[in-house]
Design an enzyme around this catalytic site. Structure first.
Site, PDB file in Angstrom:
ATOM      1  NE  ARG A 163      -8.073  10.718  -3.543  1.00 53.22           N
ATOM      2  CZ  ARG A 163      -6.847  10.225  -3.690  1.00 53.22           C
ATOM      3  NH1 ARG A 163      -6.638   8.923  -3.562  1.00 53.22           N
ATOM      4  NH2 ARG A 163      -5.822  11.005  -3.981  1.00 53.22           N
ATOM      5  CE  LYS A 210       1.269   5.946  -1.912  1.00 56.26           C
ATOM      6  NZ  LYS A 210       1.529   4.633  -1.309  1.00 56.26           N
ATOM      7  CB  THR A 211       1.873   0.869  -4.478  1.00 59.08           C
ATOM      8  OG1 THR A 211       1.154   1.744  -3.610  1.00 59.08           O
ATOM      9  CG2 THR A 211       2.027  -0.485  -3.805  1.00 59.08           C
ATOM     10  CG  ASP A 261       3.824   3.612   1.064  1.00 63.39           C
ATOM     11  OD1 ASP A 261       3.961   4.438   0.151  1.00 63.39           O
ATOM     12  OD2 ASP A 261       2.783   2.934   1.223  1.00 63.39           O
ATOM     13  CD  GLU A 262       0.557   7.022   1.542  1.00 62.25           C
ATOM     14  OE1 GLU A 262       0.798   8.243   1.394  1.00 62.25           O
ATOM     15  OE2 GLU A 262      -0.330   6.434   0.907  1.00 62.25           O
ATOM     16  CD  GLN A 283      -2.236  12.237  -2.518  1.00 65.69           C
ATOM     17  OE1 GLN A 283      -3.195  11.547  -2.178  1.00 65.69           O
ATOM     18  NE2 GLN A 283      -1.355  11.822  -3.406  1.00 65.69           N
TER      19      GLN A 283
END
Length: 682
Positions: free
Chosen positions: A589, A33-34, A212-213, A243
């Site tokens: 993770r 995503k980044t 973002d997020e 998430q």
């Protein structure tokens, strides 16, 4: 151009190129995503020709902002100005510096931190727990409530008092030209809401906005974004509904779920290719999250191929679990795995105690991230200090720690006077208070305080009489005499602190059970050994809550405490879908191996409790069990479907109807509820 697209897959490239209108990029865990968001920013500036000063990119942490800025600038050449890429709060700070004069305030204001805020509140009111007042004021500000609004809404007397403190607090900030953290967004929105021309000018300045997020935004942040987009609709948000784990902090999952309703004409892109985890890990993560109904729907696709199957550790209790986890970690370390590539995750911080002890015994170094080691927590240090004073009356350091816990009206100045008097007589504080005449104490402190100190010593003596041997009942007598749990009543983290205290009490009982002839001194010595890591050297493995792990990745992940009541948390106030999202975050993770651990019983809330295996084992397809798991319908919000009479429509929502699923569908403006079996997915 080539530099921008060389590392992007087809979905990422399509999202980058969609520059106009509202864009929702649903980015699964580990899906890049980044990379996508910084590439889109570079594309706007480098390829489309949008001036960098007309873009605004917002995120949630300074660390994320720094990383995104570095990566985007590496792709941008010859920009006259760097793009504004910062946190929501930094944007608010910059905006207020230019515009706060419109509220009749000076632009040389100072932003206070949390400690400053608490000090101001404590001066106004020291009767109600300061953390409770601070959290309520924060909630009021994020709900755009004035102190008058809060007072009218309050039903309980305490909350009316808090509303009054809020009013006094706001007055203090105004008079001293201060703003707090919440003001940075609340006052920014207030300015835009009250000044239409300013709102339009600001919106026209920032023609292209990226967030973002996005799943972590709250209601106020959404309102702010709508103001910033009032003259255009060029907003691109990146996030993952699966998430969204900060509901307790005010984050609102509806922001991402209903983004297309807040911003009409939304283009949706799904990033589902996962570049982090091996296939077996993604298989269990996908299976688990599929059981959530409130989701937009996507499935992570492994790009790194097969790997080891997800393993489970079955233990009788937390001590056996700790031994098994430590042994498994030692095996990895012996095989050459770096310690910092290993993480132990848990839902509830109190679970760390037994694992910490297991790692200490195995001489494995660890770091607790985003938290404090069990024996370093304030509430545990207080308990240990009480026991030290009971076993050793001459321990002045411990006595001073507990003298005003719970509050007895004894300030530092009073204790300093008593300590000096004791020192001059060559005795301990405890012995001085015990042997001094009441009149002698009254000469140093108020009579009320003198009586309180005498009573405190008497109570310590009574508890010490019970503690000649470390009996099973000792901790009950300690708690009943001093009501130590009351210290934390009303605090936002009161429940967690009390759980930690119960864990300590349970630890004591377990020690007595295993060492019937023991003394309090021996118990304290054992604690000292357990909590001393000074001799352990080298790199450390990481221990943290699942919340703290979000955004991180490790080669090898152990998730402990996978029982009903721990993961998922069940009961009042718990949200099973958010618990499932926490499980999904924990699983994803892991890059190479994932180990899920559960214990048949644990010491919990002061007693040993038998525990059922987490339903998440069943839902993730890792075992058969007695829990009946009902899978979600194949249809999700946003799906296009066809009905033989009504034609093509878009699914707005999914609900249960008997054994069937009912779909709420928009057929070209006409909304109808249709059973899932009567439509087909396009």
């Amino acid at each position: 151009m080539e530099k921008i697209f060389e590392r992007l897959n087809e979905s990422q490239s399509a999202a980058v190129k969609q520059t106009e209108g509202p864009v929702l990029i649903l980015a699964g865990a580990g899906s890049g995503k980044t990379t996508t968001i910084v590439s889109r920013l570079a594309y706007l500036i480098q390829a489309v020709g949008i001036p960098a000063s007309n873009t605004l990119t917002l995120t949630f942490t300074n660390k994320a902002a720094r990383e995104m800025k570095e990566r985007s600038m590496a792709m941008i050449q010859n920009a006259a100005y760097p793009p504004l890429l910062c946190t929501f709060h930094k944007f608010g700070l910059l905006f207020l510096k230019f515009n706060i004069h419109l509220l009749g305030r000076q632009n040389n204001f100072v932003v206070i931190d949390t400690d400053d805020k608490k000090r101001i509140i404590k001066k106004i009111n020291s009767d109600i727990p300061t953390p409770l007042i601070a959290s309520e004021i924060s909630r009021y500000k994020n709900s755009l409530m004035t102190s008058d609004d809060a007072y009218k809404q309050a039903e309980l007397f305490n909350y009316k008092q808090i509303a009054e403190v809020y009013g006094e607090y706001e007055k203090y900030l105004h008079e001293n030209n201060l703003v707090d953290f919440d003001d940075l967004i609340a006052l920014t929105y207030k300015l835009l809401e009250e000044n239409k021309e300013l709102a339009e000018a600001t919106s026209q300045k920032y023609q292209y906005i990226m967030i973002d997020e996005y799943q972590d935004t709250n209601e106020l942040q959404l309102k702010l974004l709508q103001k910033l987009c009032m003259t255009h609709n060029n907003i691109c948000v990146v996030g993952d509904d699966d998430q969204s784990i900060y509901g307790w902090r005010g984050a609102h999952i509806r922001n991402i779920m209903e983004f297309d309703e807040d911003f009409e004409g939304t283009n949706v892109f799904k990033l589902q290719e996962n570049y982090r985890s091996r296939s077996p890990i993604l298989k269990v993560a996908n299976a688990l999250i599929e059981h959530n109904r409130s989701r937009l729907g996507k499935e992570l696709i492994a790009t790194r191929g097969e790997g080891e199957e997800v393993s489970t550790l079955n233990s009788q209790d937390e001590n056996e679990e700790a031994r098994k986890v430590a042994a498994a970690i030692q095996k990895l370390l012996d095989a050459g795995v770096k310690a910092n590539e290993i993480a132990i995750l848990y839902r509830v911080n109190v679970l760390s105690r037994s694992i910490e002890e297991g790692l200490n015994r195995a001489r494995i170094a660890y770091k607790v991230v985003g938290g404090v080691r069990f024996y370093d927590r304030a509430e545990i240090k207080d308990l240990i200090s009480y026991i030290r004073v009971i076993t050793n009356h001459h321990d002045d350091f411990s006595f001073k720690r507990i003298a005003n816990k719970p509050k007895r009206g004894l300030g530092k100045a009073s204790l300093d006077k008593i300590e000096l008097a004791a020192h001059q007589k060559g005795t301990s504080i405890y012995e001085y208070i015990k042997t001094a005449e009441l009149e002698e104490l009254v000469a140093l402190v108020k009579k009320k305080n003198a009586n309180t100190l005498k009573e405190f010593i008497t109570n310590l003596e009574n508890v010490a009489a019970v503690a000649k041997n470390a009996t099973y009942e000792f901790v009950e007598v300690l708690e009943d005499t001093f009501h130590l749990k009351d210290i934390y009543a009303g605090m936002p983290d009161a429940q967690e602190r009390i759980l930690n205290m119960d864990e300590f009490y349970a630890l004591f009982r377990d020690f007595v059970k295993n060492h019937p002839e023991t003394s309090l001194d021996e118990f304290l010595n054992e604690l000292t050994l357990q909590s001393d890591q000074d001799e352990v050297e080298g790199d450390s493995i990481y221990m943290m809550s699942i919340h703290a792990s979000k955004g991180l990745e490790f080669e090898h992940v152990f998730v402990i405490g996978m029982e009903e009541g721990f993961l998922p948390l069940v009961g009042d106030g718990s949200d099973l879908e958010e618990e499932r999202r926490l499980g999904y975050v924990a699983f994803t993770r892991a890059k190479e191996t994932l180990t899920l651990s559960h214990a048949g019983s644990r010491f919990y809330k002061g007693r040993r409790s038998d525990l059922a295996k987490s339903r998440f084992f069943n839902e993730a397809g890792l075992c058969e069990g007695s829990l009946k798991v009902e899978k979600n319908t194949a249809y999700k919000k946003g799906d296009l479907v066809r009905h033989k009479i009504f034609g093509t429509g878009r699914v707005l929502g999914v609900s249960k109807s008997g054994r069937e699923f009912k779909l709420n569908i928009n057929f070209a403006g006409s909304k109808r509820e249709i059973l899932a079996s009567f439509v087909e997915k396009l």
